[in-house]
Design an enzyme around this catalytic site. Structure first.
Site, short mmCIF file in Angstrom:
data_model
loop_
_atom_site.label_atom_id
_atom_site.label_comp_id
_atom_site.label_asym_id
_atom_site.label_seq_id
_atom_site.Cartn_x
_atom_site.Cartn_y
_atom_site.Cartn_z
CB CYS A 116 -8.13 -2.43 -0.99
SG CYS A 116 -7.45 -2.70 0.67
CG HIS A 257 -11.80 -0.67 -0.47
ND1 HIS A 257 -11.96 -1.84 0.25
CD2 HIS A 257 -10.69 -0.06 0.05
CE1 HIS A 257 -10.99 -1.93 1.16
NE2 HIS A 257 -10.22 -0.87 1.05
CG ASN A 287 -9.87 -1.89 4.55
OD1 ASN A 287 -10.09 -2.81 3.78
ND2 ASN A 287 -9.01 -0.91 4.26
#
Length: 332
Positions: A116, A257, A287
């Protein structure tokens, strides 16, 4: 040769997501969950999932085309393609397939894996090639298809993730728009979030034993990752701001993020950044790992929220554990 005058500008962005959107109520058909349970804990309302015929290369290529068009260049102008991903179509890497699909025959292409944090790590990596004068036009893509690797019976993790891609074009520029950055890693916390290989011993010869197996599903300690993020992310953003020689007040937008709305809110609060300056599309996409920052950036730019010259602080964090931040001004 003196390259000290070479600056960096981010001149184009693009994004892509699968057509299939699965909202929280649909997930309740296959597991014990609900829209209220998911949304109240994460801020996620739906996620996009790649179907059986979809591929990471398709998503990455579509996002890349949007970024290239906005930057006003052609694929043949690209010198380098960086694909930040943890879920390639090919274990040996998928960047070269994207290069071929684009027709970017002059570009070197390779994958970069930092989960990520991949987009931020890729941004800094690309910047070094430009600042040394090695390359002038770099395509950076963040793309992941994590639906392949989650356990769809584990409601603690599978409800969080979606599939998507985002891309930016970075170019050599007379004015340096990348103002500062900071990257960090802590391998001692690897157990908190990983997608590990699992193999079984196999005797190859009398004196040679190997393993053969596959990767397990993604595993995560949500509480530990939350604590890590709300502590380390504000710190790394402050470091990047220090290197940029600006204060929090100079930030027009905070783009984190897109992991969990609680994390976004907590980080913004610790930095003293009002909610109206925080970019979030988490509710629509979940996500998307390395794709989340460039995907959200593209929506904010094309939607007219982010204007030319505005200052954006971005931060990625995730498996490794890795985390990092960068501060840049949008456009030339």
């Amino acid at each position: 040769m003196d390259y000290s005058g070479v600056g960096i500008a981010i001149t184009g962005c693009g994004s892509a997501a699968p057509e299939t959107a699965i909202d929280n109520d649909r997930l309740s058909e296959i597991m014990d969950t609900s829209d209220e349970w998911i949304a109240s804990r994460t801020g996620i309302r739906q996620r996009r999932l790649s179907d059986a015929s979809g591929s990471l290369v398709q998503l990455a290529t579509e996002a890349a085309r949007g970024a290239i068009e906005m930057a006003g260049i052609e694929p043949i102008d690209l010198d380098l393609i960086l694909l930040a991903t943890s879920t390639p179509d090919d274990m040996f890497g998928s960047a070269c397939q994207v290069q071929a699909a684009l027709g970017a025959s002059q570009a070197v292409a390779f994958d970069l894996t930092a989960a990520c944090s991949g987009f931020v790590f890729g941004l800094v990596t690309a910047a070094q090639y430009i600042r040394t004068g090695t390359y002038r036009n770099v395509l950076l893509i963040g793309a992941d298809v994590l639906s392949r690797w989650v356990d769809w019976s584990d409601r603690r993790t599978c409800v969080l993730f979606g599939d998507g891609a985002g891309a930016v074009v970075m170019q050599a520029n007379t004015v340096d728009r990348l103002l500062g950055f900071e990257l960090r890693s802590d391998g001692s916390q690897h157990h908190c979030l990983n997608l590990a290989y699992s193999g079984e011993p196999k005797a190859l010869l009398n004196d040679c034993e190997i393993t053969q197996g596959q990767f397990r599903s993604l595993t995560m300690n949500g509480q530990e990752v939350y604590r890590f993020a709300v502590k380390r992310v504000p710190e790394v953003i402050e470091k990047a701001l220090f290197r940029a020689n600006i204060t929090v007040d100079a930030i027009d937008w905070l783009l984190l993020h897109q992991a969990n709305q609680r994390i976004l809110d907590a980080v913004a609060h610790r930095l003293g950044i009002p909610s109206e300056k925080v970019i979030s599309n988490l509710a629509k996409y979940g996500n998307t790992s390395a794709a989340s920052i460039p995907l959200a950036l593209d929506e904010a730019v094309r939607g007219g929220a982010v204007k030319l010259g505005e200052t954006i602080a971005v931060s990625g964090f995730g498996a490794g554990l890795t985390w990092g931040a960068a501060v840049f001004q949008w456009g030339r």
